[in-house]
Design a protein around this motif. Structure first.
Motif, PDB file in Angstrom:
ATOM      1  N   TRP A  10      49.836   5.747  26.795  1.00 52.50           N
ATOM      2  CA  TRP A  10      48.553   5.925  25.802  1.00 52.50           C
ATOM      3  C   TRP A  10      47.955   7.873  26.535  1.00 52.50           C
ATOM      4  N   THR A  11      47.052   8.227  25.777  1.00 53.90           N
ATOM      5  CA  THR A  11      46.758   9.818  25.490  1.00 53.90           C
ATOM      6  C   THR A  11      45.913   9.469  26.979  1.00 53.90           C
ATOM      7  N   VAL A  12      45.907  10.994  27.562  1.00 53.65           N
ATOM      8  CA  VAL A  12      45.170  10.491  28.340  1.00 53.65           C
ATOM      9  C   VAL A  12      43.762  11.343  27.655  1.00 53.65           C
ATOM     10  N   ALA A  13      42.554  10.156  28.472  1.00 56.24           N
ATOM     11  CA  ALA A  13      40.836  10.993  27.538  1.00 56.24           C
ATOM     12  C   ALA A  13      40.441  11.531  27.992  1.00 56.24           C
ATOM     13  N   PRO A  14      40.179  11.909  26.900  1.00 58.12           N
ATOM     14  CA  PRO A  14      39.100  14.112  27.207  1.00 58.12           C
ATOM     15  C   PRO A  14      38.037  13.948  27.762  1.00 58.12           C
ATOM     16  N   GLU A  15      37.790  12.968  27.928  1.00 56.18           N
ATOM     17  CA  GLU A  15      36.093  12.949  28.196  1.00 56.18           C
ATOM     18  C   GLU A  15      36.071  13.400  29.918  1.00 56.18           C
ATOM     19  N   ILE A  16      36.044  14.453  30.968  1.00 59.87           N
ATOM     20  CA  ILE A  16      35.664  14.304  31.889  1.00 59.87           C
ATOM     21  C   ILE A  16      35.109  13.387  32.606  1.00 59.87           C
ATOM     22  N   THR A  17      34.308  12.718  32.125  1.00 60.20           N
ATOM     23  CA  THR A  17      33.627  11.283  32.795  1.00 60.20           C
ATOM     24  C   THR A  17      34.843   9.843  32.687  1.00 60.20           C
ATOM     25  N   THR A  18      35.538  10.606  32.169  1.00 60.17           N
ATOM     26  CA  THR A  18      36.445   8.804  31.921  1.00 60.17           C
ATOM     27  C   THR A  18      37.571   9.521  32.958  1.00 60.17           C
ATOM     28  N   THR A  19      37.103   7.925  34.504  1.00 61.30           N
ATOM     29  CA  THR A  19      37.578   8.112  35.492  1.00 61.30           C
ATOM     30  C   THR A  19      39.042   6.911  35.448  1.00 61.30           C
ATOM     31  N   GLY A  20      38.863   6.515  34.656  1.00 66.27           N
ATOM     32  CA  GLY A  20      40.403   5.229  34.791  1.00 66.27           C
ATOM     33  C   GLY A  20      40.376   4.444  33.049  1.00 66.27           C
ATOM     34  N   TYR A  21      40.936   3.572  33.206  1.00 61.31           N
ATOM     35  CA  TYR A  21      41.450   2.158  32.232  1.00 61.31           C
ATOM     36  C   TYR A  21      41.163   0.965  32.600  1.00 61.31           C
ATOM     37  N   ARG A  22      41.102   0.071  31.523  1.00 65.33           N
ATOM     38  CA  ARG A  22      40.978  -1.419  32.319  1.00 65.33           C
ATOM     39  C   ARG A  22      42.257  -1.621  30.814  1.00 65.33           C
ATOM     40  N   ILE A  23      43.060  -2.572  31.503  1.00 64.07           N
ATOM     41  CA  ILE A  23      44.282  -3.475  30.068  1.00 64.07           C
ATOM     42  C   ILE A  23      44.073  -4.530  29.799  1.00 64.07           C
ATOM     43  N   TYR A  24      43.647  -4.724  29.050  1.00 59.65           N
ATOM     44  CA  TYR A  24      43.738  -6.556  28.355  1.00 59.65           C
ATOM     45  C   TYR A  24      44.776  -7.250  28.428  1.00 59.65           C
ATOM     46  N   ARG A  25      44.487  -8.271  28.035  1.00 61.97           N
ATOM     47  CA  ARG A  25      46.297  -8.818  27.153  1.00 61.97           C
ATOM     48  C   ARG A  25      45.928 -10.563  27.534  1.00 61.97           C
TER      49      ARG A  25
END
Length: 142
Positions: free
Chosen positions: A43-58
């Motif tokens: 994926w592409t890195v989130a543009p927002e500075i407030t985004t600190t991580g990601y969650r993957i659902y499967r």
């Protein structure tokens, strides 16, 4: 707010704090491909500075989506799922997570199976952004 210094003296101040609880922008540039033994999410890195991580659902086959992985680094842009089996269909989607733990709306989801052919071997480079032809992996835009 009451502050106590090292000597035990206290200070009182009235302060107003505003917690930012807005949703982050959804993930974009998300795609999935596979090899004979693993599934690669990019994926592409989130543009927002407030985004600190990601969650993957499967989800597996016709099961329910569950939280599969939490990534606590906003600069991460790939994940390898090696807990996969032949003949099963895996569906993934992701969300961005803010510093307050607020999740974005989900991104597009992809269905994928392990591949056993030359096309899969050609497109299994997990840390390079590339566009795989649609025949390299089955996917869904629903």
């Amino acid at each position: 707010m009451v502050i106590t210094d090292e000597s035990g003296k206290t200070y009182t101040q009235n302060r107003t704090f505003t917690l930012v609880t807005e949703q982050p922008v959804p993930i974009y540039g998300f795609y999935v491909n596979s090899s004979e033994t693993a599934i690669y999410l990019n994926w592409t890195v989130a543009p927002e500075i407030t985004t600190t991580g990601y969650r993957i659902y499967r989800k597996v086959n016709d099961g329910d989506f569950t939280l599969y992985a939490s990534i606590n680094n906003r600069e991460t842009k790939s994940y390898i799922d090696m807990s996969v089996e032949e003949e099963k269909t895996y569906t993934y989607y992701m969300t961005a997570v803010s510093e307050m733990g607020v999740e974005s709306d989900p991104c597009i989801s992809f269905d994928v199976k392990l591949q056993k052919d030359e096309i899969a071997r050609e497109y299994r480079k997990p840390f390079e952004f590339h566009e795989a032809p649609p025949s390299a992996y089955p996917y869904s835009t629903e």
